[in-house]
Design a protein around this motif. Structure first.
Motif, PDB file in Angstrom:
ATOM      1  N   ALA A 230       2.308   8.297   7.655  1.00 16.61           N
ATOM      2  CA  ALA A 230       3.367   7.731   8.509  1.00 16.61           C
ATOM      3  C   ALA A 230       4.315   6.823   7.737  1.00 16.61           C
ATOM      4  O   ALA A 230       5.487   6.677   8.099  1.00 16.61           O
ATOM      5  N   ALA A 231       3.813   6.188   6.664  1.00 14.03           N
ATOM      6  CA  ALA A 231       4.648   5.248   5.900  1.00 14.03           C
ATOM      7  C   ALA A 231       5.767   5.949   5.134  1.00 14.03           C
ATOM      8  O   ALA A 231       6.729   5.303   4.716  1.00 14.03           O
ATOM      9  N   ILE A 232       5.652   7.270   4.942  1.00 15.18           N
ATOM     10  CA  ILE A 232       6.738   8.018   4.278  1.00 15.18           C
ATOM     11  C   ILE A 232       7.802   8.326   5.324  1.00 15.18           C
ATOM     12  O   ILE A 232       7.578   9.116   6.233  1.00 15.18           O
ATOM     13  N   LYS A 233       8.947   7.697   5.186  1.00 20.33           N
ATOM     14  CA  LYS A 233       9.979   7.790   6.228  1.00 20.33           C
ATOM     15  C   LYS A 233      11.077   8.804   5.907  1.00 20.33           C
ATOM     16  O   LYS A 233      11.793   9.247   6.792  1.00 20.33           O
ATOM     17  N   ALA A 234      11.244   9.141   4.634  1.00 22.10           N
ATOM     18  CA  ALA A 234      12.287  10.111   4.261  1.00 22.10           C
ATOM     19  C   ALA A 234      11.713  11.034   3.194  1.00 22.10           C
ATOM     20  O   ALA A 234      10.970  10.593   2.313  1.00 22.10           O
ATOM     21  N   TYR A 235      12.009  12.306   3.305  1.00 20.17           N
ATOM     22  CA  TYR A 235      11.491  13.282   2.341  1.00 20.17           C
ATOM     23  C   TYR A 235      12.370  14.518   2.356  1.00 20.17           C
ATOM     24  O   TYR A 235      13.270  14.664   3.194  1.00 20.17           O
TER      25      TYR A 235
ATOM     26  N   MET B 196       0.828  -1.218   0.000  1.00 22.39           N
ATOM     27  CA  MET B 196       0.000   0.000   0.000  1.00 22.39           C
ATOM     28  C   MET B 196       0.857   1.260   0.000  1.00 22.39           C
ATOM     29  O   MET B 196       0.477   2.278  -0.520  1.00 22.39           O
ATOM     30  N   MET B 197       1.995   1.129   0.612  1.00 16.88           N
ATOM     31  CA  MET B 197       2.906   2.264   0.784  1.00 16.88           C
ATOM     32  C   MET B 197       3.093   3.049  -0.521  1.00 16.88           C
ATOM     33  O   MET B 197       3.124   4.268  -0.540  1.00 16.88           O
ATOM     34  N   ASN B 198       3.173   2.310  -1.670  1.00 17.61           N
ATOM     35  CA  ASN B 198       3.475   2.969  -2.939  1.00 17.61           C
ATOM     36  C   ASN B 198       2.402   3.952  -3.379  1.00 17.61           C
ATOM     37  O   ASN B 198       2.650   4.822  -4.190  1.00 17.61           O
ATOM     38  N   ASN B 199       1.193   3.778  -2.867  1.00 11.22           N
ATOM     39  CA  ASN B 199       0.112   4.702  -3.231  1.00 11.22           C
ATOM     40  C   ASN B 199       0.189   6.011  -2.463  1.00 11.22           C
ATOM     41  O   ASN B 199      -0.538   6.943  -2.764  1.00 11.22           O
ATOM     42  N   LEU B 200       1.015   6.053  -1.449  1.00  9.33           N
ATOM     43  CA  LEU B 200       0.971   7.199  -0.544  1.00  9.33           C
ATOM     44  C   LEU B 200       1.965   8.282  -0.934  1.00  9.33           C
ATOM     45  O   LEU B 200       3.080   8.004  -1.351  1.00  9.33           O
ATOM     46  N   TYR B 201       1.529   9.509  -0.746  1.00  9.74           N
ATOM     47  CA  TYR B 201       2.294  10.692  -1.166  1.00  9.74           C
ATOM     48  C   TYR B 201       1.854  11.856  -0.280  1.00  9.74           C
ATOM     49  O   TYR B 201       0.911  11.714   0.522  1.00  9.74           O
ATOM     50  N   PRO B 202       2.487  13.031  -0.382  1.00 11.02           N
ATOM     51  CA  PRO B 202       2.039  14.185   0.412  1.00 11.02           C
ATOM     52  C   PRO B 202       0.621  14.596  -0.009  1.00 11.02           C
ATOM     53  O   PRO B 202       0.375  14.938  -1.163  1.00 11.02           O
ATOM     54  N   ILE B 203      -0.310  14.516   0.933  1.00 18.14           N
ATOM     55  CA  ILE B 203      -1.742  14.665   0.616  1.00 18.14           C
ATOM     56  C   ILE B 203      -2.253  16.057   1.018  1.00 18.14           C
ATOM     57  O   ILE B 203      -2.019  16.530   2.127  1.00 18.14           O
TER      58      ILE B 203
END
Length: 323
Positions: free
Chosen positions: A304-309, A1-8
């Motif tokens: 939360a799944a985005i760990k580095a940005y 699922m992680m791949n679907n997530l982005y800054p919303i």
């Protein structure tokens, strides 16, 4: 699922208020025909006012749907165990053209018992204030329930309230049980528990277009006021550039001040989503192969799944919020 997530990003939910003005429209580019825009709910899971995604592949989905789909990937593992499919924070921009009512919020225990709700611990960051404008926070003298009720009855409540002159950057932590109000001419970013429970104790005797006064909640309020609170509501914090400076840390949220004027790499070590509210300038948040611009008056949720940005900006002032 992680791949679907982005800054919303979400569509703001704008609220017409008797005390509201036009600054959310003129200064923050909120699109509205409302005559008195008092509040822009940036991220909300309040019943009947759920935020809807405005960007990317999840556009059109509600925050509730995101929680149901992504669970701990959105909230963080520990947060998901506690809050399940409820988002724990309500994020707002507020414009007070006129004084708000004198009010307070109940604690978790009272709110659960009376309203099946969370309590409402909150904080304010002043990001615009007309010259001479005030916030009302707490009392200006030692207070007892008896003395308070006497002033309430005599309509002399303002004699015992503490008025603080404010300017841009001033920050206040408003604990449950503390009497408070945003004064005319002040714009704030407000971070709070997800709750819309407010006990109004005095509303300046004003009436609406139909000549009606707004409801007061003095019977409920008297048990909810904490008469022994210390005057520890003003927040002092550092403003070191390109790093997070802690402003408020409480059981319900942590908020940091972050001024960015270059490219900075960030790690999320909090087992939590991270929210960025832009209170000045603009920047870009790059994560997971996605890039999203954030301008003054905008808010972004990093799952939360985005760990580095990365945050890139010539000049942006951000409030960084997580649990």
């Amino acid at each position: 699922m992680m791949n679907n997530l982005y800054p919303i990003k979400f569509y703001p939910i704008l609220k017409d208020k008797i005390w509201g003005g036009q600054k959310l429209k003129t200064l923050l580019n909120k699109n509205s025909d409302l005559p008195n825009i008092g509040e822009s709910w940036e991220i909300s899971d309040v019943e009947g006012d759920t935020s809807i995604v405005s960007n990317g592949s999840l556009k059109g989905q509600t925050l509730k749907e995101l929680l149901a789909t992504f669970k701990s990937d959105l909230l963080g593992l520990q947060n998901y165990k506690i809050f399940k499919d409820k988002f724990p924070l309500l994020i707002k921009f507020i414009d007070a053209k006129e004084d708000l009512s004198i009010q307070l919020h109940p604690n978790d225990e009272l709110a659960a018992k009376r309203h099946n709700s969370f309590g409402k611990t909150e904080m304010w960051y002043v990001f615009q204030a007309d010259i001479g404008s005030n916030l009302i926070v707490g009392f200006n003298q030692d207070m007892t329930p008896k003395k308070y009720l006497k002033h309430l009855e005599n309509k002399t409540l303002t004699e015992i309230l503490n008025f603080d002159k404010v300017k841009e950057g001033d920050t206040y932590f408003i604990e449950v049980g503390r009497v408070h109000a945003i004064g005319a001419g002040v714009m704030v970013a407000e971070i709070q528990q997800t709750s819309d429970i407010t006990y109004r104790v005095y509303d300046w005797d004003r009436v609406d277009a139909d000549g009606n006064e707004r409801e007061l909640h003095n019977d409920l309020a008297i048990d909810a006021i904490d008469f022994n609170m210390p005057d520890n509501f003003r927040v002092t914090y550092n403003k070191t550039e390109n790093q997070s400076n802690e402003m408020v840390s409480c059981p319900y949220f942590t908020t940091n001040y972050l001024k960015v004027n270059k490219s900075i790499h960030k790690e999320n070590n909090h087992d939590s989503f991270i929210i960025y509210m832009c209170v000045d300038g603009e920047g870009e948040i790059k994560a997971n192969g996605f890039s999203e611009v954030i301008k003054k008056g905008e808010t972004i949720l990093l799952p939360a799944a985005i760990k580095a940005y990365e945050i890139v900006s010539k000049e942006a002032t951000l409030l960084e919020v997580y649990l």
